[in-house]
Design a protein around this motif. Structure first.
Motif, PDB file in Angstrom:
ATOM      1  N   LYS A 365      11.533  -0.707   4.164  1.00 56.54           N
ATOM      2  CA  LYS A 365      10.432  -0.613   3.561  1.00 56.54           C
ATOM      3  C   LYS A 365       9.283  -1.300   4.168  1.00 56.54           C
ATOM      4  O   LYS A 365       8.106  -1.470   3.544  1.00 56.54           O
ATOM      5  CB  LYS A 365      10.448  -0.609   1.992  1.00 56.54           C
ATOM      6  N   SER A 367       5.986  -1.892   6.279  1.00 55.61           N
ATOM      7  CA  SER A 367       4.830  -0.925   6.758  1.00 55.61           C
ATOM      8  C   SER A 367       4.379  -1.230   8.320  1.00 55.61           C
ATOM      9  O   SER A 367       3.656  -0.467   9.008  1.00 55.61           O
ATOM     10  CB  SER A 367       3.548  -0.617   5.904  1.00 55.61           C
ATOM     11  N   SER A 370       5.439   1.172  10.464  1.00 48.92           N
ATOM     12  CA  SER A 370       4.500   2.682  10.512  1.00 48.92           C
ATOM     13  C   SER A 370       3.286   2.195  11.144  1.00 48.92           C
ATOM     14  O   SER A 370       2.850   3.257  11.766  1.00 48.92           O
ATOM     15  CB  SER A 370       4.337   2.671   9.043  1.00 48.92           C
ATOM     16  N   TYR A 431       6.208  11.135   5.451  1.00 47.72           N
ATOM     17  CA  TYR A 431       6.429  10.880   4.162  1.00 47.72           C
ATOM     18  C   TYR A 431       7.916  10.330   4.118  1.00 47.72           C
ATOM     19  O   TYR A 431       8.956  10.797   4.767  1.00 47.72           O
ATOM     20  CB  TYR A 431       6.061  11.939   3.005  1.00 47.72           C
ATOM     21  N   TYR A 439       6.381   7.756  -0.540  1.00 49.65           N
ATOM     22  CA  TYR A 439       5.753   6.784   0.290  1.00 49.65           C
ATOM     23  C   TYR A 439       4.810   7.798   1.307  1.00 49.65           C
ATOM     24  O   TYR A 439       5.358   8.672   1.904  1.00 49.65           O
ATOM     25  CB  TYR A 439       6.775   5.766   1.176  1.00 49.65           C
ATOM     26  N   ASN A 441       3.275   7.800   4.681  1.00 50.51           N
ATOM     27  CA  ASN A 441       3.464   6.773   5.682  1.00 50.51           C
ATOM     28  C   ASN A 441       2.252   7.057   6.931  1.00 50.51           C
ATOM     29  O   ASN A 441       1.709   6.032   7.423  1.00 50.51           O
ATOM     30  CB  ASN A 441       4.800   7.079   6.208  1.00 50.51           C
ATOM     31  N   TYR A 486       3.285   5.265  -3.222  1.00 51.59           N
ATOM     32  CA  TYR A 486       2.922   4.062  -2.435  1.00 51.59           C
ATOM     33  C   TYR A 486       2.198   4.747  -1.118  1.00 51.59           C
ATOM     34  O   TYR A 486       2.449   5.362  -0.376  1.00 51.59           O
ATOM     35  CB  TYR A 486       4.284   3.531  -1.898  1.00 51.59           C
ATOM     36  N   VAL A 487       0.831   4.018  -0.947  1.00 51.80           N
ATOM     37  CA  VAL A 487       0.205   4.256   0.196  1.00 51.80           C
ATOM     38  C   VAL A 487       0.134   3.088   1.214  1.00 51.80           C
ATOM     39  O   VAL A 487      -0.115   2.089   0.820  1.00 51.80           O
ATOM     40  CB  VAL A 487      -1.308   4.717  -0.229  1.00 51.80           C
ATOM     41  N   ARG A 488       0.352   3.349   2.641  1.00 51.94           N
ATOM     42  CA  ARG A 488       0.353   2.359   3.549  1.00 51.94           C
ATOM     43  C   ARG A 488      -1.018   1.890   3.709  1.00 51.94           C
ATOM     44  O   ARG A 488      -2.001   2.614   4.019  1.00 51.94           O
ATOM     45  CB  ARG A 488       0.612   3.017   4.890  1.00 51.94           C
ATOM     46  N   PHE A 515       2.847  -1.438   1.665  1.00 48.04           N
ATOM     47  CA  PHE A 515       2.720  -0.240   0.894  1.00 48.04           C
ATOM     48  C   PHE A 515       2.100  -0.562  -0.385  1.00 48.04           C
ATOM     49  O   PHE A 515       2.927  -1.203  -1.126  1.00 48.04           O
ATOM     50  CB  PHE A 515       4.153   0.435   0.992  1.00 48.04           C
ATOM     51  N   THR A 517       1.253   0.065  -4.357  1.00 52.84           N
ATOM     52  CA  THR A 517       1.846   0.778  -5.233  1.00 52.84           C
ATOM     53  C   THR A 517       0.841   1.439  -6.027  1.00 52.84           C
ATOM     54  O   THR A 517       0.063   0.635  -6.789  1.00 52.84           O
ATOM     55  CB  THR A 517       2.720  -0.277  -6.183  1.00 52.84           C
TER      56      THR A 517
END
Length: 616
Positions: A365, A367, A370, A431, A439, A441, A486-488, A515, A517
């Motif tokens: 998890k 990021s 990402s 995602y 999430y 991504n 959840y946004v990166r 990420f 919340t």
């Protein structure tokens, strides 16, 4: 030969199929948790659960889907049928793909270099294309290819074959995807037949290239096979029901002694190794971690990726000039700018990069993986030129002091295979979910359909990111429901980055590199809006060349086009601005002239330069 059906009619039917099929199908090869000792923390969505909307990713996906769907089956099967002694109608594909006696290679340079090597990747790409688009004609094509391939595979195909492990590995994922994503009859039986045919031509295990050189070999090219990449797809075969023999095959080819063990211990053993295949090999380490639960394999992949990111990578996220990793601290990465135009093996490298970052994101998890995927998306693969009808394809990105976009001189090379797979994978990279929350991504125009016990959820993302520093995500659901989204927040994000829900600020100065919340009870019609504070920075090519700098704006590497002012300074680059909001042109001015810069996706035939020599 190509079908007469027009690309326009193909794309129209694809768009109609996506709209009707995406919400009702879940076509995925997600791992079965019951089979795994260490199930990933995040799950992939199925191909049919993520829809790319209008934009550059959708355009590239549809262009590739149309191209590969038009390939003639007889031409694809010709080298296999020839070696099996069967009638082999159709024209030769030519280039690397066709079969030719070894003695003919000097007469036809590189023709027959790797017969049928990318067949499985074309099959895999088409299977994934069908799963993403729902287009019946693509499913039919896949089934026809599988049915015709069964009689054509024989042990004779592997005699005098330079790359039995490589070619078998690609065939295996093609048949596995055809089975899982299209329901192709007998695909697993044909996979068994293929493994039976190749068994005696494989090395004893996942030996290194150095070990291959130490074994008897016809010539040097026979030492370039990639047996150490086999475990990933062998573990996947076992998970998808192909049988216990594939688990055993995966265990046999794990590259523990010479690769994973030292990497897990923190030793950087990348230098001198072939870049693409040894990044691809890290995906085998991740599958070994999921299936066997050995933390060593996770550590090996994590440490290797950190070595890749910090000692081998360009500002674009690409790596491996001349396809080789360099000695850390030697300055060889910077020196390559004046020595080669072959800076990054782009479709193959991007495919391997997307795979390992997906695995690592799902396991941790984190990021940061990402962010790395995002760099490769916008600065590498999305700027690749389309494959040509005769099989000439884009291979290397050029980061030299006089860079340009060019096609590889040989047809149907390895990057024509991975190109078909990575564009099909764009949706499943955007995602993830952990069963409780979703999430986000990648910030790309897209729609994800998520089935939860409490009801269906749809997220629709509209954005022109990264040229516009914003994205908007609309939430649709059956009834008000509490769950997290959840946004990166990228590691590069500045302190003015904000997240709003329904026009009200939800997060201000969000922590970069995580990420974030968004926990609340969501209602139908809710909207998330993110505005990114995108800083402009300069990145040195390596520590030994601190004055060779690439300008970055957020995730975008910007390439200089046209004349470079002689008095250009660091502060000039740091104050560069977009010519207009959303433009792909950037500009800065000095006393002696203006400098124009563009991202890789906006470069066509012009020459360019990524790294600029600037005074301290």
């Amino acid at each position: 030969m190509f079908r007469s059906r027009s690309r326009r009619s193909f794309l129209k039917s694809t768009s109609l199929a996506v709209a009707g099929a995406a919400a009702s199908r879940k076509l995925s090869f997600a791992d079965a948790p019951s089979a795994l000792a260490a199930p990933p923390a995040l799950q992939q969505f199925g191909y049919g659960e993520v829809e790319l909307l209008a934009g550059p990713l959708r355009d590239q996906f549809e262009r590739n889907h149309a191209f590969y769907a038009a390939l003639d089956v007889d031409r694809l099967l010709k080298p296999f049928r020839q070696r099996a002694g069967l009638p082999a109608p159709g024209d030769d594909m030519g280039g690397w793909y066709s079969w030719a006696p070894l003695g003919d290679l000097d007469k036809l340079p590189n023709n027959g270099f790797a017969p049928g090597h990318s067949f499985g990747q074309y099959l895999s790409g088409l299977s994934r294309d069908y799963a993403a688009s729902g287009l019946p004609s693509t499913r039919e094509k896949v089934h026809n290819i599988v049915k015709a391939f069964g009689p054509a595979i024989s042990e004779d195909f592997w005699r005098d074959n330079r790359f039995p492990a490589y070619t078998y590995d690609k065939i295996s994922i093609g048949l596995l995807d055809a089975h899982t994503l299209t329901g192709a009859p007998d695909a697993l039986k044909i996979l068994d037949k293929t493994l039976d045919s190749v068994q005696k031509h494989l090395p004893p295990g996942g030996i290194s290239r150095a070990e291959q050189y130490a074994r008897p070999h016809r010539d040097e090219s026979f030492c370039w096979d990639e047996p150490y990449t086999l475990p990933e797809n062998a573990f996947i075969a076992w998970q998808r029901g192909a049988g216990q023999r594939y688990r055993g095959l995966a265990m046999r080819f794990l590259a523990d002694s010479w690769y994973y063990d030292p990497l897990a211990a923190g030793e950087n053993v990348l230098s001198g190794k072939h870049a693409y295949s040894h990044v691809n090999c890290l995906s085998s380490a991740m599958q070994a971690y999921f299936v066997l639960g050995n933390q060593k394999h996770l550590r090996a992949a994590q440490n290797a990726f950190e070595f890749l990111r910090t000692t081998q990578s360009f500002a674009t996220g690409g790596w491996g000039p001349d396809e080789n990793f360099r000695v850390p601290g030697s300055g060889e990465v910077g020196e390559s700018l004046g020595k080669t135009h072959s800076s990054f093996e782009t479709p193959c490298g991007s495919y391997a990069h997307f795979k390992i970052t997906r695995y690592l994101i799902r396991a941790t998890k984190d990021s940061r993986y990402s962010d790395s995927m995002e760099r490769v998306l916008y600065n590498c693969i999305l700027g690749v030129r389309p494959i040509q009808a005769d099989g000439h394809g884009f291979y290397y990105s050029d980061y030299s002091n006089d860079g340009s976009k060019f096609y590889h001189p040989y047809k149907w090379h390895c990057c024509t295979g991975t190109f078909s797979q990575i564009t099909a994978d764009y949706g499943i990279s955007a995602y993830f979910n952990d069963g409780n929350g979703v999430y986000v991504n990648l910030y790309v125009p897209s729609r994800v359909y998520w089935r939860r016990a409490a009801g269906r959820v749809t997220l629709t993302q509209q954005t022109r990111y990264p040229h516009h520093p914003t994205t908007s995500i609309a939430v649709a659901l059956d009834a008000p429901t509490a769950f997290p989204i959840y946004v990166r927040i990228p590691e590069w994000a500045g302190p003015k980055t904000t997240v709003a829900v329904n026009g009200k600020r939800f997060l201000s100065g969000a922590e970069p590199g995580v990420f974030a919340t968004l926990q609340r009870t969501w209602s139908n019609g809710d909207r998330i809006e993110i505005e990114f504070d995108m800083p402009t920075t300069l990145e040195a090519v390596d520590p030994q060349h601190p004055n060779l700098l690439a300008p970055m704006h957020g995730p975008l590497a910007l390439f200089s086009v046209g004349p470079i002012p002689t008095d250009l300074r660091r502060e000039d680059l740091l104050r560069m601005t977009q010519v207009a909001r959303g433009s792909t042109d950037w500009q800065t001015k000095t006393a002696t002239g203006a400098l124009t810069l563009r991202p890789f996706t906006a470069i066509n035939d012009e020459h360019y330069r990524l790294y600029l020599a600037l005074p301290s």
